[in-house]
Design an enzyme around this catalytic site. Structure first.
Site, mmCIF file in Angstrom:
data_model
loop_
_atom_site.group_PDB
_atom_site.id
_atom_site.type_symbol
_atom_site.label_atom_id
_atom_site.label_comp_id
_atom_site.label_asym_id
_atom_site.label_seq_id
_atom_site.Cartn_x
_atom_site.Cartn_y
_atom_site.Cartn_z
ATOM 1 N N THR A 219 -61.923 31.502 -42.372
ATOM 2 C CA THR A 219 -62.550 31.066 -41.112
ATOM 3 C C THR A 219 -61.664 31.453 -39.925
ATOM 4 O OG1 THR A 219 -63.658 29.226 -42.165
ATOM 5 C CG2 THR A 219 -63.102 28.910 -39.853
ATOM 6 N N VAL A 248 -73.965 23.003 -44.411
ATOM 7 C CA VAL A 248 -73.217 23.131 -43.166
ATOM 8 C C VAL A 248 -71.844 22.518 -43.402
ATOM 9 C CG1 VAL A 248 -73.088 22.357 -40.764
ATOM 10 C CG2 VAL A 248 -75.276 23.131 -41.706
ATOM 11 N N ASP A 250 -67.535 22.012 -42.009
ATOM 12 C CA ASP A 250 -66.840 21.317 -40.920
ATOM 13 C C ASP A 250 -66.782 22.122 -39.630
ATOM 14 O OD1 ASP A 250 -65.205 23.151 -42.378
ATOM 15 O OD2 ASP A 250 -63.437 22.373 -41.345
HETATM 16 N N1 ASP Z 1 -63.920 25.207 -43.356
HETATM 17 C C1 ASP Z 1 -64.854 26.213 -43.793
HETATM 18 C C2 ASP Z 1 -66.033 25.567 -44.448
HETATM 19 O O1 ASP Z 1 -65.834 24.666 -45.238
HETATM 20 C C3 ASP Z 1 -64.233 27.172 -44.742
HETATM 21 C C4 ASP Z 1 -63.023 27.863 -44.229
HETATM 22 O O2 ASP Z 1 -62.245 27.308 -43.482
HETATM 23 O O3 ASP Z 1 -62.863 29.016 -44.586
HETATM 24 O O4 ASP Z 1 -67.115 25.988 -44.217
#
Ligand code: ASP
Length: 353
Positions: A219, A248, A250
């Site tokens: 992310t 969906v 965080d």
């Molecule tokens: N936090 C993101 C999610 O759970 C994944 C990530 O940080 O790569 O959608």
């Protein structure tokens, strides 16, 4: 009686003298206030769960590509801030650079759902107004962070998802791309591997640890302080590999991944979203500063290393405050990350020091 006018003359004279003496001092303290206020900077992440060092040792070109892209995103944000631009503009610009790169799990390099589609989540928040915009599970949008910004600016809502978000994007003339634009071999292969594995989400700690290690998050996020002392933060992702369509995470949840408040800090997180969503990690960091009086780094470390880990989660966070202090922490081996402050020196890192 005769003494009175002389007395008041003396008073006026000494008043003028005092002003003459104090003026340069007042001016000087004003000057240092300006200096303090002109502090600015931006901190970014390109996701926790960096590739294994071995992969980079075999392919140093790839490591350089990651570092260069992080530097490009930082300098895009830096130029905006240096010119006196808003923190929120710097955040959006830096995130767009990473969204357009196939290296990160956002925009172009987004992960796949278990149905082989790409569904994007993003959010952005203004620390001065405490207004935010976010989109969830939206397809075909080239730069989800900009759509989130439009939700903030052009609607009375905070979060709009799925078809509704796509319809709004079309209404606003936002750049769209066909499904194949979002295809990257790396993400496709990662889905194929994960489809074969069947690692459950939740379950026993051992299984969770296995899953945490194998999830390469990716992310992207940014947090900025502008010359006016305003903070802003944003996050963008394709979400977790093999997620259900409609899931969906965080990243578009204000207070879970993205949070900005001029009184405390601006934060963006990465990692297993379902854990950030129950801890409300970014708001937790802000609360630890506001109510416990913790310093920025202390608050970020406490929320991640203690609270998130105790829940069984994994991930990282970047943050900045109004003094231009930055924090970049993560639970795993690495996190693509970097910052640049008013001295203009970009610092970019991948692994633990
Ligand atoms: N936090 C993101 C999610 O759970 C994944 C990530 O940080 O790569 O959608």
């Amino acid at each position: 009686m005769n003494n009175l006018p002389r007395f008041s003359n003396n008073l006026i004279l000494s008043g003028i003298l005092m002003l003459l003496v104090l003026f340069p001092l007042l001016n000087c303290s004003n000057g240092s206030k300006n200096d303090k206020n002109s502090k600015f900077g931006i901190v970014i992440h390109g996701g926790g769960g960096a590739r294994d060092r071995i992969e980079f040792e075999k392919n140093p070109e790839l490591e350089r590509a990651y570092k260069n892209k992080l530097k490009e995103a930082l300098s895009e944000g830096y130029e905006i801030l240096k010119a006196g631009g808003d923190g929120i503009d710097a955040v959006e610009a830096a995130i767009r650079i990473m969204e357009d790169s196939p290296l990160f799990n956002a925009g172009k390099g987004a992960s796949f759902t278990n149905a082989g589609t790409n569904e994007l989540d993003a959010s952005i928040m203004n620390g001065k107004t405490l207004r935010a915009g976010a989109i969830g599970a939206v397809k075909f949008v080239k730069n989800p962070i900009s759509l989130a910004r439009l939700i903030l600016e052009k609607t009375p809502h905070v979060l709009v998802v799925g078809e509704g978000a796509l319809a709004f994007a079309k209404e606003q003339g936002v750049e769209l791309r066909p499904a194949d634009y979002f295809y990257t071999e790396r993400q496709w292969n990662s889905l194929q591997r994960r489809l074969k594995e069947d690692v459950p989400y939740g379950g026993k700690l051992k299984e969770k640890q296995k899953e945490n290690n194998e999830d390469k998050f990716g992310t992207v996020g940014a947090a900025a302080l502008d010359k006016n002392g305003n903070l802003a933060a944003g996050t963008s992702t394709g979400g977790r590999v093999k997620k259900r369509p409609g899931r969906v995470g965080d990243s578009p949840i204000i207070g879970a991944s993205t949070y900005a408040n001029n009184q405390t800090c601006a934060v963006s997180t990465t990692g297993l979203g379902e854990y950030h969503m129950v801890l409300l990690t970014s708001k937790e960091i802000s609360a630890l500063i506001a109510y416990k009086g913790m310093a920025l780094k202390e608050a970020v470390d406490y929320a991640l290393m203690k609270e998130l880990v105790e829940l069984g989660g994994a991930g990282g966070a970047i943050a900045i405050n109004k003094n231009g202090d930055v924090a970049m922490s993560f639970t795993g081996e690495g996190m693509y990350r970097g910052f640049i402050l008013d001295d203009g020196k970009a610092v970019v890192k991948i692994y633990k020091e």
